[in-house]
Design an enzyme around this catalytic site. Structure first.
Site, PDB file in Angstrom:
ATOM      1  CD  GLU A 209      -2.992  -1.283   2.118  1.00 22.18           C
ATOM      2  OE1 GLU A 209      -2.931  -0.488   3.076  1.00 22.18           O
ATOM      3  OE2 GLU A 209      -3.886  -2.131   2.006  1.00 22.18           O
ATOM      4  CE  LYS A 343     -10.565  -3.332   3.390  1.00 20.13           C
ATOM      5  NZ  LYS A 343      -9.779  -4.433   3.997  1.00 20.13           N
TER       6      LYS A 343
END
Length: 435
Positions: A209, A343
């Site tokens: 990330e 999500k």
């Protein structure tokens, strides 16, 4: 006319070098929407199914041709002739056609890619930005806000090959007055942290990330390094910048012993002991948010954690709730946590995602919009955060274009909306903070 005339699926690559599904939806008026499904590394066991081919001779079994075939075949056949503006109807058609509880037949990656592509095509057809169309679908037309970012600047756990067990150490630029200013503050701390780590002889290689992935002697050492970096960047911790963590505790929970094992520092905890460990960190540092502080199935432990910390800080359920309204409803009823991570691909459609955000907000929970560790250049979550006025977003660090794509889209949106989309900083976070 916003009638669907063509649906096309293809296999593309995500940021970790694995295949994912991209879909296009074409309308009768020439409008086209295109979207790609993300993919997670640390995943909740109750997430909607991400359909992979399983052919070890191709992409190590991670190909998505079965999901693409579903898009180009039965999904396309069912949606052609339907109105792309009617998002809930389209999503329900795909859910019913799949017919399984967890979208195992077609794959959540197939259904989600088409769901988002249809929304994008509808926005083009309406001649409005995607965030405006999402606000319409959400029943909140014209209501926007710019999200406070959680910037993951030290990666551990499943997102990095290092000794740090806690998966994400994040900063939030709460002292900024605009998103643009907050992004700059985050970038400056990120570069400051690189210098701090280098000076201490640590690697500045990055994880999935975009955050640094150093081998540190303890998880607390990550917070200490960030504290120095914030000061060196000219900011005050607790005033300009606050901290957040994603423990992803399911990844270091031993189901056989019922213990939480921080192997990087050689420590083992019961659920209550780990809650007190987190409380100690909260008392030492201005940590305002902790995500997945225990295993996804440890509801008793989460109850204790919420009693211990829930009035002080934001406790976010990710693997715990998997963007699923049925599970979230239980959490709300039992007083477990006070926030949900959102999500798309955990549930598999835009309509179900919007329902989870609404349920959370109606219950007084916060909703944090999130990327996955496997991302693409698709920036839909930026529009989702603004269009639902969710208030917070997690989309990685200030490196890797798959992360920065979302930040850049938010910059464009803020430029377009100006004062119509306020940046509310720490007000968006659940908790009572006394730094």
């Amino acid at each position: 006319m916003s009638t669907i005339v063509k649906v096309l699926g293809r296999e593309i690559m995500d940021s970790r070098g694995n295949p994912t599904v991209e879909a296009e939806v074409h309308l009768a008026d020439g409008s086209i929407g295109m979207a790609a499904a993300p993919s997670g590394a640390s995943t909740g066991s109750r997430e909607a199914l991400e359909l992979r081919d399983g052919d070890k001779a191709r992409y190590l079994g991670k190909g998505v041709l079965k999901a693409v075939t579903a898009v180009n075949g039965p999904i396309a056949e069912a949606l052609i002739g339907k109105d792309a503006v009617k998002q809930a109807e389209l999503d329900q058609i795909m859910i019913d056609l799949d017919g399984t509880e967890n979208k195992a037949k077609f794959g959540a990656n197939a259904i989600l890619a088409v769901s988002l592509a249809a929304a994008k095509a509808a926005a083009v057809s309406k001649k409005v930005p995607l965030y405006a169309h999402i606000a319409d679908l959400n029943g909140t037309p014209g209501v926007y806000s710019m999200p406070l970012p959680m910037m993951n600047i030290i990666n551990g756990g499943e997102h990095a090959d290092n000794s740090v067990d806690i998966q994400e150490f994040m900063i939030q630029p709460v002292g900024a007055s605009t998103f643009r200013e907050g992004l700059r503050m985050g970038a400056e701390v990120f570069h400051s942290l690189a210098k701090v780590l280098k000076a201490d002889g640590h690697s500045t290689a990055v994880g999935d990330e975009g955050g640094f992935a150093p081998n540190l002697e303890s998880n607390a050492a990550a917070l200490a390094a960030i504290k120095v970096a914030v000061a060196n960047a000219g900011y005050e911790l607790g005033k300009d910048i606050t901290l957040a963590m994603d423990c992803a505790a399911s990844e270091f929970y031993n189901k056989e012993t019922g213990m939480y094992e921080l192997k990087g520092e050689g420590k083992t905890f019961t659920a209550k002991e780990f809650n007190y460990f987190l409380e100690d960190l909260v008392n030492q540092y201005p940590i305002v948010s902790i995500e997945d502080g225990l295993d996804e199935s440890d509801w008793d432990g989460f109850k204790h954690q919420t009693e211990l910390l829930g009035d002080k800080i934001q406790l976010v359920g990710d693997d715990l709730f998997v963007t699923n309204t049925k599970i979230l409803a239980r959490g709300i009823k039992e007083g477990i946590t006070n926030s949900i991570l959102i999500k798309f691909n955990q549930i598999g459609s835009l309509t179900e995602t919007l329902a989870a955000i609404k349920m959370a907000k109606d219950a007084g929970f916060t909703a944090v919009i999130s990327h996955r560790s496997g991302e693409t250049e698709d920036s839909t979550i930026a529009d989702l955060a603004v269009g639902t006025a969710a208030g917070q977003i997690k989309t990685g660090s200030l490196s890797r274009s798959d992360r920065v794509a979302k930040y850049n889209q938010l910059l464009r949106i803020e430029e377009a909306l100006g004062s119509k989309a306020p940046y509310n900083g720490l007000k968006e976070v659940k908790g009572t903070f006394n730094f």
